[in-house]
Scaffold this active site. Structure first.
Site, PDB file in Angstrom:
ATOM      1  N   ARG A 238      14.226 -13.781  13.600  1.00  0.00           N
ATOM      2  CA  ARG A 238      13.319 -13.756  12.460  1.00  0.00           C
ATOM      3  C   ARG A 238      12.522 -12.467  12.557  1.00  0.00           C
ATOM      4  NH1 ARG A 238      16.036 -17.123  10.661  1.00  0.00           N
ATOM      5  NH2 ARG A 238      15.509 -19.184   9.842  1.00  0.00           N
ATOM      6  N   GLU A 267      10.581 -10.479   3.651  1.00  0.00           N
ATOM      7  CA  GLU A 267      11.913 -10.540   3.046  1.00  0.00           C
ATOM      8  C   GLU A 267      11.800 -11.040   1.611  1.00  0.00           C
ATOM      9  OE1 GLU A 267      14.535 -12.835   5.543  1.00  0.00           O
ATOM     10  OE2 GLU A 267      14.198 -11.545   7.262  1.00  0.00           O
ATOM     11  N   HIS A 286      19.534 -10.373   5.727  1.00  0.00           N
ATOM     12  CA  HIS A 286      19.511 -11.722   6.307  1.00  0.00           C
ATOM     13  C   HIS A 286      20.792 -12.501   5.964  1.00  0.00           C
ATOM     14  CE1 HIS A 286      16.547 -15.042   7.778  1.00  0.00           C
ATOM     15  NE2 HIS A 286      17.788 -15.304   8.146  1.00  0.00           N
ATOM     16  N   ILE A 287      21.912 -11.997   6.508  1.00  0.00           N
ATOM     17  CA  ILE A 287      23.218 -12.588   6.179  1.00  0.00           C
ATOM     18  C   ILE A 287      23.913 -13.151   7.427  1.00  0.00           C
ATOM     19  CG2 ILE A 287      23.614 -11.225   4.096  1.00  0.00           C
ATOM     20  CD1 ILE A 287      25.421  -9.360   5.789  1.00  0.00           C
TER      21      ILE A 287
HETATM   22  C1  GLV Z   1      19.159 -18.369   9.178  1.00  0.00           C
HETATM   23  O1  GLV Z   1      18.432 -17.451   9.465  1.00  0.00           O
HETATM   24  C2  GLV Z   1      19.074 -19.662   9.773  1.00  0.00           C
HETATM   25  O2  GLV Z   1      18.065 -19.956  10.431  1.00  0.00           O
HETATM   26  O3  GLV Z   1      20.007 -20.439   9.597  1.00  0.00           O
END
Ligand code: GLV
Ligand code: GLV
Length: 319
Positions: A238, A267, A286-287
């Protein structure tokens, strides 16, 4: 008897919706942007279950108004968007989607490590900008991956899956975790290291810890200063785990060599974030778990958690 209502905050796989429709009336936020807070609060008042994304903040204010709510099923492994203690006080079950996204997220972490270490994105931009006018032996040279030392911070399921990939690259694997993981040491050959030692010795540092009060700004000025000038930093956890100003300075002052970032403090990351101006930063939106197959599994698991709880059974993956 009226059916309970399930509210889904983003369009997800039809298969998951069908699983919910078997036990409830289902409503979906169908727009291609996160649900506005006021709509979420209003829907939460009527819903017995929420199927949420990491973009939704589930806090005391929402829980206080959500008198019928029994479960919040987050379609993510991380759940720092949810006040779990408050949910508990309100008798609301919280579930996440572990396991089903482990391998896809480890693939992405490794892809980011390789892209940053071998300058893939920078080299692609260079070529497209017409920079490839002659070959030369130092054109876009990067860092060895094979045989390098990998430091994994956060040796959960994803960390162990990254370690398995690293073994195929002949890497020496160090890890740091709140508690030692003898099982992971046996299966992956990873060695436990105190945090500072891991930072000093690793050629690649991959951050995979959940965001908690203990891990907020875990990587700051002091931590980056311990790393090698040739080291690559990768964050797939994160954004809140990294002091971005300190990371920027470490990259500009050449305390570290490059970074691969899938997550940011804010984000979507604003385009004026200074990190985005650096050629040695590979930035992704964030993929981590974003594959067709994995997103289907995540939606199915979130739906299965809701179906179980609404049927009076135990949730499959409570947090
Ligand atoms: C994505 O960041 C998740 O926590 O699944
Ligand atoms: C974290 O929950 C992980 O699966 O690594």
């Amino acid at each position: 008897m009226t059916k309970p209502m399930v509210y889904v905050t983003r369009q997800v796989a039809n298969e998951a919706i069908a699983m919910l429709e078997a036990v409830a009336d289902v409503e979906v936020w169908a727009e291609d942007r996160p649900i506005p807070r006021d709509v979420l609060l209003q829907k939460a008042e009527e819903a017995s279950a929420l199927l949420t994304m990491l973009t939704e903040r589930i806090d005391e204010e929402l829980l206080m108004r959500a008198k019928r709510l029994r479960i919040v099923a987050n379609m993510a492994v991380g759940y720092d968007n949810i006040d779990v203690a408050a949910a508990k006080r309100h008798g609301v079950i919280v579930t996440n989607t572990p396991d089903v996204l482990t391998e896809a997220t480890a693939d992405l972490a490794f892809a980011l490590l390789m892209a940053a270490g071998r300058r893939l994105v920078e080299a692609n931009r260079f070529l497209l900008a017409g920079g490839w006018t002659s070959w030369n032996p130092y054109l876009m040279v990067g860092q060895n991956i094979y045989g390098a030392t990998l430091g994994i911070v956060g040796m959960g399921r994803i960390g162990q899956a990254v370690a398995r990939r690293a073994a195929g690259f002949g890497m020496r694997i160090l890890y740091h975790n709140r508690s030692r993981r003898p099982d992971a040491e046996r299966t992956t050959g990873a060695q436990y290291a105190p945090f500072d030692e891991l930072l000093r010795e690793s050629d690649y540092v991959v951050l995979l810890t959940p965001l908690t009060e203990e891990t907020r700004n875990l990587m700051g000025e002091r931590e980056f200063s311990l790393m090698k000038p040739t080291a690559v930093f990768v964050n797939v956890s994160r954004g809140g785990t990294v002091d971005e100003a300190a990371l920027y300075r470490a990259l500009v002052d050449k305390q570290i060599w490059a970074a691969g970032l899938d997550v940011f403090q804010q984000e979507p990351v604003p385009l004026d974030n200074p990190l985005l101006s650096l050629p040695n930063v590979v930035a992704l939106p964030h993929i981590g778990s974003a594959t067709y197959q994995t997103r289907l599994e995540m939606a199915r698991l979130a739906a299965a958690n809701i179906a179980a709880v609404l049927s009076g059974e135990e949730p499959v993956t409570p947090v």
